[in-house]
Scaffold this active site. Structure first.
Site, short mmCIF file in Angstrom:
data_model
loop_
_atom_site.label_atom_id
_atom_site.label_comp_id
_atom_site.label_asym_id
_atom_site.label_seq_id
_atom_site.Cartn_x
_atom_site.Cartn_y
_atom_site.Cartn_z
N GLU A 142 -5.32 13.56 2.75
CA GLU A 142 -6.74 13.52 2.33
C GLU A 142 -7.68 13.18 3.49
OE1 GLU A 142 -7.15 10.34 -0.55
OE2 GLU A 142 -6.46 8.83 0.87
N ASP A 158 -0.04 3.80 1.33
CA ASP A 158 -0.37 4.49 2.59
C ASP A 158 0.57 4.13 3.74
OD1 ASP A 158 -2.54 5.35 1.09
OD2 ASP A 158 -3.91 3.88 1.96
N THR A 208 0.85 -1.20 0.00
CA THR A 208 0.00 0.00 0.00
C THR A 208 0.88 1.24 0.00
OG1 THR A 208 -1.51 1.42 1.25
CG2 THR A 208 -0.36 -0.22 2.54
O1 F6P Z 1 -5.09 2.83 -0.22
C1 F6P Z 1 -4.47 3.46 -1.30
C2 F6P Z 1 -5.28 4.66 -1.76
O2 F6P Z 1 -4.58 5.27 -2.82
C3 F6P Z 1 -5.60 5.67 -0.66
O3 F6P Z 1 -4.52 6.51 -0.36
C4 F6P Z 1 -6.79 6.37 -1.28
O4 F6P Z 1 -7.64 6.95 -0.32
C5 F6P Z 1 -7.49 5.26 -1.99
O5 F6P Z 1 -6.53 4.25 -2.23
C6 F6P Z 1 -8.10 5.67 -3.31
O6 F6P Z 1 -8.80 4.60 -3.81
P1 F6P Z 1 -9.34 4.49 -5.29
O7 F6P Z 1 -8.21 4.08 -6.16
O8 F6P Z 1 -10.39 3.44 -5.21
O9 F6P Z 1 -9.86 5.83 -5.69
#
Ligand code: F6P
Length: 345
Positions: free
Chosen positions: A223, A128, A126
């Site tokens: 975010e 994150d 991830t």
């Molecule tokens: O978990 C990784 C991530 O990029 C987060 O940082 C973000 O909130 C989310 O996925 C965004 O998800 P998606 O690709 O479904 O818009």
């Protein structure tokens, strides 16, 4: 010799292909395994949809972003019958063990399946960096580098126009990307989900900085950061939840830009970096840990050490029980934030 299935689930992330390549190379060449790739995360095991991975068809993918397997946020536990379908697929494709590359959600499914008797090894992924049980996940370093490059660029235009630049980065409910990129980019304020912020304090800080002769400021906001006074982001995303119940984040920078301009009188602009942070080629660091994770995962399968996730502890690759990785999300280390705070305006 075993038949090993592999899948990538959740948000994509630079380094996924490096893991796949490592599993295939070591699995086939050293152990004589065959490797079967499922497409689009758990969706491909449910469908079923997949293809044989070979040394040839995984050659050249090391530096490529995204995942050659495709990904999805499919949750087999959200749909009646899907778990049974997964077990049927594994039997009909003669898959002995699964390597699942994912974050909290994909590995959460892996943990449940493992308790139901499916032989699984997890690989943490991830941008994150919010998975417990490992010091770092691959993809994080690349995201931080992309965000830092963006902050560097915003610095020069902020300076020329004497503006406040608000930069929104990803990270879901963890402030790792914000803290690292903000620190690396010399941010004057970093706002993270772990610490609800006070807009007046942020504005006071910017004013102090400008009173001291600076003519621009950089504010990095995660975010998932939230204001203490309850002001909400201008976004309609909150109605959108994925199959794992996560709210779609993004857009808090719109509100922050407006509030800073209104309260300080300084011209402000915001940039939402969004999915750019997940795109493109992994950094050398991420290529290396992704490769080491892939090698270690196929070793764990060959040792029949299931129900574990490979992880980075300091500089060593270790195996930790999936339970330990998934207990609580790994939130920002307060001492890291304290170090970043020294440089706030
Ligand atoms: O978990 C990784 C991530 O990029 C987060 O940082 C973000 O909130 C989310 O996925 C965004 O998800 P998606 O690709 O479904 O818009």
């Amino acid at each position: 010799m075993a038949r090993v299935g592999i899948l990538t689930g959740g948000g994509d992330c630079p380094g996924l292909n490096a893991v796949i390549r490592a599993v295939v190379r070591k699995g086939i060449r050293e152990y004589g395994h065959s490797i079967y790739g499922f497409r689009n995360g758990w969706a491909g095991v449910i469908a079923p949809d997949g293809f044989e991975l070979t040394v040839d068809n995984t050659a050249g993918i090391l530096p490529r972003g995204g995942t050659i397997l495709g990904t999805s946020r499919t949750n087999p536990y959200a749909q009646e019958g899907d778990v049974a379908r997964i077990k049927e697929t594994l039997a009909s494709e003669h898959v002995d063990a699964l390597i699942t590359i994912g974050g909290e959600d994909t590995l959460g499914v892996a943990r449940r399946l493992s308790k139901e008797g499916v032989d699984i090894v997890g690989v943490p992924k991830t941008i994150d960096n919010d998975l417990s049980g490992t010091d770092f996940t691959f993809g994080f370093h690349t995201a931080v580098q992309i965000a830092t490059d963006a902050i560097d660029r915003l610095h020069t235009t902020a300076e020329s126009h004497h503006r406040v630049m608000v930069v929104e980065v990803m990270g879901r409910n963890a402030g790792w990307i914000a803290a690292y990129s903000g620190m690396a980019g010399g941010a004057d304020a970093i706002l993270v989900p772990e610490r609800p912020f006070d807009i007046d304090e942020v504005c006071a800080r910017i004013r102090r900085r400008h009173d001291a002769g600076r003519t621009f400021s950089i504010v990095v906001i995660a975010e998932g950061a939230e204001p203490r006074d309850g002001l909400k982001a201008v976004t309609s995303h909150e109605q959108h939840t994925d199959a794992f119940g996560h709210v779609r984040l993004g857009g808090i920078a719109v509100m922050l830009e407006q509030e800073i301009e209104k309260r300080t009188g300084f011209e402000s602009r915001m940039t939402i970096l969004g999915h750019v942070q997940r795109g493109g080629s992994p950094t050398a660091y991420d290529r290396v840990i992704a490769t080491r994770f892939g090698v270690a995962a196929v070793d764990a399968v060959s040792d029949r050490d299931f129900g574990h996730m490979v992880a980075l502890h300091a500089t060593e690759i270790v195996r930790v029980p999936l339970d330990r990785a998934l207990g609580q999300p790994k939130l920002l280390d307060p001492s890291l934030y304290a170090a970043a705070e020294v440089f706030f305006g």
